[in-house]
Design an enzyme around this catalytic site. Structure first.
Site, short mmCIF file in Angstrom:
data_model
loop_
_atom_site.label_atom_id
_atom_site.label_comp_id
_atom_site.label_asym_id
_atom_site.label_seq_id
_atom_site.Cartn_x
_atom_site.Cartn_y
_atom_site.Cartn_z
N GLY A 230 0.82 -1.21 0.00
CA GLY A 230 0.00 0.00 0.00
C GLY A 230 0.85 1.25 0.00
N ALA A 231 0.22 2.37 -0.29
CA ALA A 231 0.91 3.65 -0.32
C ALA A 231 1.31 4.06 1.10
CB ALA A 231 -0.02 4.71 -0.94
N GLY A 235 -1.76 2.68 6.65
CA GLY A 235 -2.03 1.93 7.87
C GLY A 235 -1.50 0.51 7.86
N GLU A 453 -6.02 32.29 -12.54
CA GLU A 453 -6.89 31.37 -11.82
C GLU A 453 -8.31 31.40 -12.39
OE1 GLU A 453 -5.62 29.26 -9.92
OE2 GLU A 453 -3.65 30.21 -9.79
N HIS A 456 -8.42 28.99 -15.32
CA HIS A 456 -8.59 27.59 -14.89
C HIS A 456 -10.05 27.31 -14.54
CE1 HIS A 456 -4.44 26.39 -14.91
NE2 HIS A 456 -4.06 27.29 -14.03
N ASP A 529 1.79 24.05 -14.31
CA ASP A 529 0.68 23.59 -15.16
C ASP A 529 1.20 22.94 -16.43
OD1 ASP A 529 -1.09 24.67 -13.31
OD2 ASP A 529 -1.16 26.60 -14.33
#
Length: 653
Positions: A230-231, A235, A453, A456, A529
């Site tokens: 898992g990443a 957990g 912005e 976007h 971007d």
């Protein structure tokens, strides 16, 4: 016989009792040798110096003044000396006290000269004298042994520090494992949320540790090893501890990097010692965190492998292969890079059960938040479902950090409860960085950021297959972010279509194109971007086979981590120069096509672009109902414009 109480013991008895390891109340307590630690303090060194100086001062001779031999001979003629000691090289003695001469020395020493008349003169003056023979062996021994003792002391101290124990070289091969008893683990499955499938997988392990005869009577064999994939922050370690807590068995925890040391053979010795300790305390669980530090595939490095690491890996393979699972010892390990592990570790009979722990979905994030807010005072307006919706991609560690940051925000604002505003500010800080309202920006730069912005946001509002805009801000955050547009998905997604990726390209280019349309020039603010857009376009061509020109082919063969975002990185090319040129042309074509579409879109809606930019310049941030109202107004205009254009086209036809 009754033991003396602490109050009735004299100081010497108390000291001897502590020296033997007693507490003075409960009798002698022998500490566990595995838990003894050597602590070195500079105060020990200072105390030793003071003790040595005191002994030397107590045993040393009084200070004596050095005089020449002629003066000594004159004092003898005058009868002023006494307590004379004649040695092979020196003569020392005292001066008789003379009230008329207050400044003369009381003790003296002089170099002995071959003088046959001295003894006759001493006898003549009635001066008592004695002789002594100096033992030169003492100086020789001290000059050799003292440096040797100092060298041995510091060498043993360094060995103890490197080996991490009090037994010096003998403890180098001991596994520095952390052993948690049943009560010390303190974690159960109730403390784990958001990974229900993984918990169900490991229930079988718990049942085997509690009642192994249930499986053994049917001839079943429990898996020897369980590999948690898992990443980071999902957990994995917490889940392993929960298994030990549910089963009520000791938990042996060790990191993969702790096996390999600078000494050859130490890693293999520690593997043997770890498994030996586990067999003595069976049933138990061995947990190796960051297994990729130890179990990297042999021969993966083209320059040459690390012999010590490979020896340690070989020893681990041997121990697991010859290990009897019926002994009640379960081996668990965690990694976020399974693609680089040695295949011998993953075969049946070793880590033969793989449990994938994915990032939690929206319901999983809500369940994780419920665990972390148990000790947090929440205001009535806090909506955990909404918080889970605005934190896509967050894992358990991120959500724990979110709750902590929200509590800190509330404490700074002198609130008695943590409100929804605190959670929103905490999410903005984690995602975008620290808000820097005091950063001075000139009006020209602020205007460029506002239009950037707004570009976007308008492109995102115009396209159907992109995540909706949640917040627009031109307040600087983090190191280099002068503004940001936040988009939140309406649901968890695991696949992306070609059309969705192309529209994502258009959203990324919206800020750059907005600057072109309004100012006729571009700034450096679109660097990130453009980098992300280029990565998406190159992945579409080289990995996903989404190029019509090159066809359904992939041009990358190196293993890519499914749990770590390592980027494209340098890869060995396995195609011709002509194909490489075609790939570059196709990537450039995708980006240029998206650029043309965005340019046409923003020119058509330049009025809305300017309106949104002006609102941003006035308020610096737009979100919530105000943003929804503007989006509805803009979509209404867009629909009307599209309908009018359609009617014109039909009329011309």
């Amino acid at each position: 016989m009754a033991k003396k109480s602490d109050d009735n013991m004299n100081p010497m008895d108390k000291f001897m009792d502590r020296l033997r390891g007693g507490s003075g109340e409960g009798g002698p307590q022998q500490p566990d040798s595995s838990q003894r630690k050597v602590h070195f303090s500079i105060w020990y060194f200072i105390l030793a110096l003071l003790l040595i100086s005191w002994v030397q001062g107590y045993l040393a001779e009084p200070p004596r003044e050095k005089i020449n031999y002629s003066q000594f001979k004159q004092w003898v003629r005058d009868g002023k000396v006494e307590n004379l000691v004649i040695g092979p090289d020196r003569i020392r003695g005292d001066i008789k006290e003379d009230k008329n001469q207050k400044d003369q020395p009381k003790h003296f020493v002089t170099v002995r000269v071959e003088d046959p008349e001295l003894v006759e003169l001493l006898d003549q003056k009635g001066i008592e004298y004695t002789g002594f023979a100096e033992n030169k062996w003492v100086g020789v021994i001290v000059s050799w042994l003292l440096p040797l003792a100092i060298f041995i002391f510091f060498w043993s101290y360094l060995i103890k520090r490197m080996s991490g124990g009090a037994q010096g070289v003998l403890s180098v091969g001991k596994a520095r494992v952390k052993i948690f008893a049943q009560k010390e683990v303190g974690v159960t499955f109730d403390d784990v949320a958001g990974i229900d499938e993984a918990k169900q997988e490991l229930q079988e392990i718990v049942q085997f540790l509690k009642s192994p005869e249930k499986f053994q009577r049917l001839g079943g064999r429990i898996p020897k090893g369980v590999l948690l994939l898992g990443a980071p922050g999902t957990g994995k370690t917490l889940l392993a501890k929960a298994v030990a807590g549910e089963a009520g068995v000791p938990f042996f925890s060790m990191s993969g990097s702790e096996f390999v040391e600078m000494f050859v053979g130490v890693g293999a010795a520690r593997v043997r010692d770890l498994f030996g300790q586990a067999k003595d305390q069976a049933p138990c669980i061995i947990f190796i965190d960051e297994l990729d530090a130890l179990g990297k595939a042999r021969g993966l490095n083209p320059i040459g492998g690390h012999d010590e690491r490979e020896q340690t890996l070989n020893q681990l393979l041997v121990e697991m292969d010859g290990f009897d699972a019926q002994a009640g010892v379960i081996i668990m390990a965690a990694t976020n890079r399974p693609e680089i592990l040695d295949p011998a570790l993953l075969r049946p009979g070793r880590f033969d059960r793989h449990v994938a722990i994915d990032k939690p979905d929206i319901r999983g994030r809500e369940a994780i938040l419920k665990i972390h807010i148990k000790n947090v005072k929440l205001a009535p307006d806090v909506d955990l479902k909404r918080i889970a919706a605005m934190t896509p991609g967050f894992v358990g560690a991120d959500l724990a950090n979110l709750v902590n940051e929200a509590a800190l925000f509330a404490a700074r604002r002198d609130r008695n409860e943590v409100t929804m505003v605190d959670f929103q500010d905490a999410a903005d800080r984690i995602i975008g960085g620290l808000e820097k309202k005091n950063r001075a920006m000139n009006p020209r730069e602020k205007e460029i950021v506002a239009y950037h912005e707004s570009g976007h946001a308008l492109v995102a509002m115009s396209l159907p297959n992109v995540d909706p805009v949640n917040k627009i801000s031109i307040i600087p955050r983090g190191i280099a972010a002068l503004g940001y547009t936040q988009q939140l998905p309406t649901e968890d997604r695991y696949l992306m279509t070609r059309n969705e990726l192309l529209q994502r390209l258009q959203v990324l280019l919206g800020g750059r194109v907005s600057e072109e349309v309004i100012f006729g020039d571009v700034s450096t603010g679109a660097q990130n971007d453009l980098q992300r857009a280029t990565d998406i376009a190159r992945s579409m061509v080289m990995e996903y086979g989404m190029s019509e020109r090159l066809g359904p082919l992939t041009y990358t063969r190196e293993p890519r981590s499914a749990h770590l975002d390592l980027g494209m990185g340098p890869k060995e090319r396995e195609f011709s120069e002509r194909t490489a040129q075609e790939i570059d042309e196709e990537v450039s074509g995708l980006v240029e096509e998206a650029h043309r579409k965005v340019q046409s879109l923003l020119k058509k809606h330049s009025d809305s672009l300017k309106e949104l930019a002006q609102i941003l310049l006035e308020k610096e941030s737009i979100e919530g109902d105000e943003l929804k109202a503007f989006a509805a107004k803009f979509k209404g205009k867009s629909s009307a414009a599209a309908l009018e254009e359609t009617s014109k086209t039909e009329g011309m036809a």
